[in-house]
Design an enzyme around this catalytic site. Structure first.
Site, PDB file in Angstrom:
ATOM      1  N   TRP A  35      -5.189   5.816  17.569  1.00 23.64           N
ATOM      2  CA  TRP A  35      -6.040   6.068  18.745  1.00 23.64           C
ATOM      3  C   TRP A  35      -6.266   7.556  18.942  1.00 23.64           C
ATOM      4  O   TRP A  35      -5.338   8.343  18.759  1.00 23.64           O
ATOM      5  CB  TRP A  35      -5.312   5.498  19.975  1.00 23.64           C
ATOM      6  CG  TRP A  35      -5.739   6.088  21.279  1.00 23.64           C
ATOM      7  CD1 TRP A  35      -5.400   7.337  21.772  1.00 23.64           C
ATOM      8  CD2 TRP A  35      -6.590   5.495  22.260  1.00 23.64           C
ATOM      9  NE1 TRP A  35      -5.984   7.522  23.010  1.00 23.64           N
ATOM     10  CE2 TRP A  35      -6.718   6.412  23.336  1.00 23.64           C
ATOM     11  CE3 TRP A  35      -7.242   4.263  22.353  1.00 23.64           C
ATOM     12  CZ2 TRP A  35      -7.482   6.141  24.478  1.00 23.64           C
ATOM     13  CZ3 TRP A  35      -7.996   4.001  23.491  1.00 23.64           C
ATOM     14  CH2 TRP A  35      -8.105   4.927  24.532  1.00 23.64           C
ATOM     15  N   ASP A  38      -9.254  12.776  24.238  1.00 22.61           N
ATOM     16  CA  ASP A  38      -9.841  14.120  24.394  1.00 22.61           C
ATOM     17  C   ASP A  38      -9.681  15.069  23.198  1.00 22.61           C
ATOM     18  O   ASP A  38      -8.585  15.179  22.633  1.00 22.61           O
ATOM     19  CB  ASP A  38      -9.166  14.857  25.550  1.00 22.61           C
ATOM     20  CG  ASP A  38      -8.948  13.989  26.749  1.00 22.61           C
ATOM     21  OD1 ASP A  38      -9.452  12.866  26.791  1.00 22.61           O
ATOM     22  OD2 ASP A  38      -8.233  14.453  27.660  1.00 22.61           O
ATOM     23  N   GLN A  54      -5.937  14.267  21.542  1.00 20.42           N
ATOM     24  CA  GLN A  54      -4.975  13.319  22.099  1.00 20.42           C
ATOM     25  C   GLN A  54      -4.876  12.169  21.115  1.00 20.42           C
ATOM     26  O   GLN A  54      -5.912  11.608  20.710  1.00 20.42           O
ATOM     27  CB  GLN A  54      -5.464  12.839  23.472  1.00 20.42           C
ATOM     28  CG  GLN A  54      -5.425  13.920  24.523  1.00 20.42           C
ATOM     29  CD  GLN A  54      -3.999  14.238  24.921  1.00 20.42           C
ATOM     30  OE1 GLN A  54      -3.398  13.540  25.717  1.00 20.42           O
ATOM     31  NE2 GLN A  54      -3.431  15.304  24.365  1.00 20.42           N
ATOM     32  N   PHE A  97      -0.040  16.069  26.798  1.00 22.58           N
ATOM     33  CA  PHE A  97      -1.407  15.826  27.248  1.00 22.58           C
ATOM     34  C   PHE A  97      -2.330  16.976  26.833  1.00 22.58           C
ATOM     35  O   PHE A  97      -1.918  17.933  26.202  1.00 22.58           O
ATOM     36  CB  PHE A  97      -1.419  15.623  28.771  1.00 22.58           C
ATOM     37  CG  PHE A  97      -1.120  14.198  29.204  1.00 22.58           C
ATOM     38  CD1 PHE A  97      -0.481  13.296  28.358  1.00 22.58           C
ATOM     39  CD2 PHE A  97      -1.473  13.761  30.481  1.00 22.58           C
ATOM     40  CE1 PHE A  97      -0.213  11.982  28.762  1.00 22.58           C
ATOM     41  CE2 PHE A  97      -1.213  12.457  30.901  1.00 22.58           C
ATOM     42  CZ  PHE A  97      -0.582  11.570  30.039  1.00 22.58           C
ATOM     43  N   SER A  98      -3.574  16.861  27.288  1.00 24.45           N
ATOM     44  CA  SER A  98      -4.624  17.748  26.774  1.00 24.45           C
ATOM     45  C   SER A  98      -4.360  19.227  27.024  1.00 24.45           C
ATOM     46  O   SER A  98      -3.671  19.601  27.973  1.00 24.45           O
ATOM     47  CB  SER A  98      -5.959  17.369  27.395  1.00 24.45           C
ATOM     48  OG  SER A  98      -6.425  16.214  26.754  1.00 24.45           O
ATOM     49  N   ASP A 167      -4.385  19.716  31.696  1.00 22.09           N
ATOM     50  CA  ASP A 167      -5.492  20.047  30.798  1.00 22.09           C
ATOM     51  C   ASP A 167      -5.866  21.531  30.831  1.00 22.09           C
ATOM     52  O   ASP A 167      -7.025  21.896  31.071  1.00 22.09           O
ATOM     53  CB  ASP A 167      -6.730  19.183  31.113  1.00 22.09           C
ATOM     54  CG  ASP A 167      -6.392  17.704  31.233  1.00 22.09           C
ATOM     55  OD1 ASP A 167      -5.400  17.276  30.612  1.00 22.09           O
ATOM     56  OD2 ASP A 167      -7.097  16.974  31.957  1.00 22.09           O
ATOM     57  N   GLU A 221     -10.757  16.427  35.616  1.00 25.19           N
ATOM     58  CA  GLU A 221      -9.946  16.583  34.410  1.00 25.19           C
ATOM     59  C   GLU A 221     -10.638  17.525  33.421  1.00 25.19           C
ATOM     60  O   GLU A 221     -11.847  17.733  33.478  1.00 25.19           O
ATOM     61  CB  GLU A 221      -9.750  15.215  33.736  1.00 25.19           C
ATOM     62  CG  GLU A 221      -9.034  14.197  34.621  1.00 25.19           C
ATOM     63  CD  GLU A 221      -8.665  12.928  33.860  1.00 25.19           C
ATOM     64  OE1 GLU A 221      -7.486  12.576  33.873  1.00 25.19           O
ATOM     65  OE2 GLU A 221      -9.541  12.297  33.251  1.00 25.19           O
TER      66      GLU A 221
HETATM   67  C1  FRU Z   1      -8.590  12.685  30.074  1.00 21.91           C
HETATM   68  C2  FRU Z   1      -7.098  12.599  30.189  1.00 21.91           C
HETATM   69  C3  FRU Z   1      -6.508  13.968  30.464  1.00 21.91           C
HETATM   70  C4  FRU Z   1      -5.108  13.847  29.962  1.00 21.91           C
HETATM   71  C5  FRU Z   1      -5.294  12.961  28.760  1.00 21.91           C
HETATM   72  C6  FRU Z   1      -4.157  12.024  28.468  1.00 21.91           C
HETATM   73  O1  FRU Z   1      -9.165  11.769  29.221  1.00 21.91           O
HETATM   74  O2  FRU Z   1      -6.748  11.687  31.189  1.00 21.91           O
HETATM   75  O3  FRU Z   1      -6.603  14.375  31.799  1.00 21.91           O
HETATM   76  O4  FRU Z   1      -4.563  15.073  29.634  1.00 21.91           O
HETATM   77  O5  FRU Z   1      -6.463  12.195  28.980  1.00 21.91           O
HETATM   78  O6  FRU Z   1      -4.311  11.419  27.237  1.00 21.91           O
END
Ligand code: FRU
Length: 495
Positions: A35, A38, A54, A97-98, A167, A221
């Site tokens: 999978w 972002d 991600q 995360f991002s 992020d 985000e």
């Molecule tokens: C956006 C998000 C980000 C986060 C990431 C987690 O698509 O929700 O805010 O960092 O995906 O996978």
């Protein structure tokens, strides 16, 4: 030192990538296996462009977030690199995360990301704690630094939420690091916070760059902030948006804010807010600046609402858009495919002044991996056509169409019959300049996607298509008389 979690991810990739590669789109980035969501760390590094994302390698659904990694010289041909980061520390055990990346003056590669820990609260609910972290590496291997997390709740402005704080997009200016970070505010919507640092380790809060105030969705985000053609541009992806006319669609949407940056208040004064991409599949865009000063954007070509709709037989889920060059024209943020794509154009087929009144197909105009520009204008001076439709990815059963209507000045895309395996909304309509019934659209097809650029990029719209690859017919149809020029290239990309 590579952790056990990262080693496992890399071994998994090595084992399964050979199975997954033959299924891939020709030039759109995927994770190879597993999978992706972002784009992360999209930035130049040592004369190449790196892109992280991600990533959950083990399944085609979201899981504990790793950072997958690819690089390219030209945005079209990409090389898969080993997984860059895994959730393997106390402060990021529930996900990396991002985030984003910069090349340091000493040649090292710095990644800034959100480390997530989920903790069960007293009432039994799982709550995320999100803090910003740094990893430094050489383009392949990255070490998370001792000082992590470098930005935590203590650096939040009053009322800022440590549960929705994520992020970071980092950049360097005059030797100083800056970062914009999404945060949930006490009014339950979002804001983009600006931070700065001299060494990327000790940070200070600078200002609220821009706040949502419940006007454009809720939590904002994946921000990005840059200067372009004399304006300042903020990109962000709001959650829980309600539609506003044809401009913003509901759910996880995307917006750009054009404005001027008040240097004293460190605040963005808004002049225009619009959708970045009007399609069904576009989220969390991120940009970089090329050596020759082009601002290039890439986004996740997917939508959270439909992320459970997938082709079961594929080893990967999720892909990125084609990278796009941004510019400001006629006061709008315009986007067009990176010019590097033109080097991959194969056989060209050209038609001019084809009169269409009813249904038509043109010899040689078909395919699922192509770059095609269609220009439409009225075929009859005395009566304007009512609508014009372009069908793509068609066979006896499947089709997707793009319909333009000069009376309403709109473009509509309908993929209801594209083979989508779930009953969801599959239609999107958006405004475009159709003065005098004239419109130019460029369409990029690659295996499982369609990207549309209207009038040299004044609007763009991205769509995933799960249509069987054999469905490759293209048809034209109109109510009224239309004159059409078509310039079509097959795209030939060997990864
Ligand atoms: C956006 C998000 C980000 C986060 C990431 C987690 O698509 O929700 O805010 O960092 O995906 O996978």
């Amino acid at each position: 030192m590579i952790s056990e979690t990262l080693r496992q991810a890399r071994e998994f990739e090595e084992k399964y990538l050979p199975y997954a590669l033959p299924e891939q789109p020709k030039f759109h980035v995927t994770g190879g296996v597993g999978w992706i969501n972002d784009p992360n760390g999209f930035a130049p590094y040592k004369n190449e462009y790196h892109l992280f994302f991600q990533y959950y390698p083990y399944d085609t659904k979201w899981g504990p977030m790793h950072w997958g990694h690819v690089k390219t010289k030209d945005f079209i041909r990409w090389e898969h690199l080993p997984c860059a980061m895994a959730p393997d520390q106390e402060y990021d055990r529930d996900g990396c995360f991002s985030g984003s990346a910069v090349e340091l003056p000493d040649g090292r590669h710095l990644l800034m990301y959100t480390g997530v820990r989920s903790v069960r609260s007293e009432d039994g609910k799982l709550e995320d704690f999100q803090r910003q972290c740094i990893a430094i590496g050489d383009g392949i291997d990255y070490e998370k630094i001792e000082a992590n997390p470098v930005i935590d709740a203590s650096l939040l402005p009053e009322g800022g939420s440590e549960h929705d704080f994520r992020d970071p997009k980092i950049w360097m200016e005059d030797g100083i690091f800056y970062a914009v970070i999404g945060n949930r505010t006490p009014d339950d919507s979002g804001a983009i916070l600006l931070y700065k640092s001299e060494d990327a380790v000790k940070w200070e809060f600078v200002s609220f760059l821009s706040s949502c105030h419940n006007q454009y969705g809720k939590m904002w985000e994946c921000p990005d902030f840059f200067e372009l053609d004399g304006k300042h541009v903020l990109l962000t992806s709001p959650q829980d948006m309600t539609a506003i006319g044809l401009e913003f669609h509901p759910g996880n949407a995307n917006i750009y804010i054009l404005g001027s940056f008040d240097k004293r208040a460190r605040h963005l004064k808004r002049q225009l807010v619009k959708a970045i991409d009007y399609g069904m599949d576009f989220y969390a865009p991120q940009t970089l600046l090329t050596e020759d000063n082009r601002r290039v954007m890439i986004a996740w070509m997917q939508n959270w609402e439909t992320a459970t709709c997938k082709l079961k037989e594929l080893h990967f889920f999720g892909q990125m858009t084609l990278p796009r060059e941004l510019s400001i024209r006629k006061g709008l943020l315009c986007q067009n495919p990176v010019r590097e794509l033109e080097a991959y154009r194969g056989v060209r087929i050209d038609y001019q002044n084809v009169l269409i009144n009813g249904e038509a197909s043109l010899r040689g105009i078909s395919g699922r991996c192509l770059d095609m520009t269609v220009t439409i204008r009225p075929g009859n001076e005395n009566s304007l056509y009512k609508w014009f439709r372009l069908y793509v990815a068609q066979d006896g059963e499947h089709y997707t169409f793009i319909r333009i209507r000069p009376d309403t000045g709109t473009v509509k895309v309908d993929r209801t019959h594209s083979g989508f395996p779930h009953d969801i909304v599959n239609v999107r309509e958006f405004p475009a300049n159709l003065t005098d019934g004239i419109l130019k659209m460029r369409i990029i097809l690659d295996t499982y996607s369609m990207e549309i650029f209207i009038n040299d990029g004044e609007q763009a719209a991205s769509f995933v298509l799960y249509t069987p690859i054999e469905a490759s017919a293209i048809k034209f149809s109109s109510d009224g008389s239309v004159l059409v020029d078509v310039e079509k290239y097959e795209l030939v990309v060997e990864q």
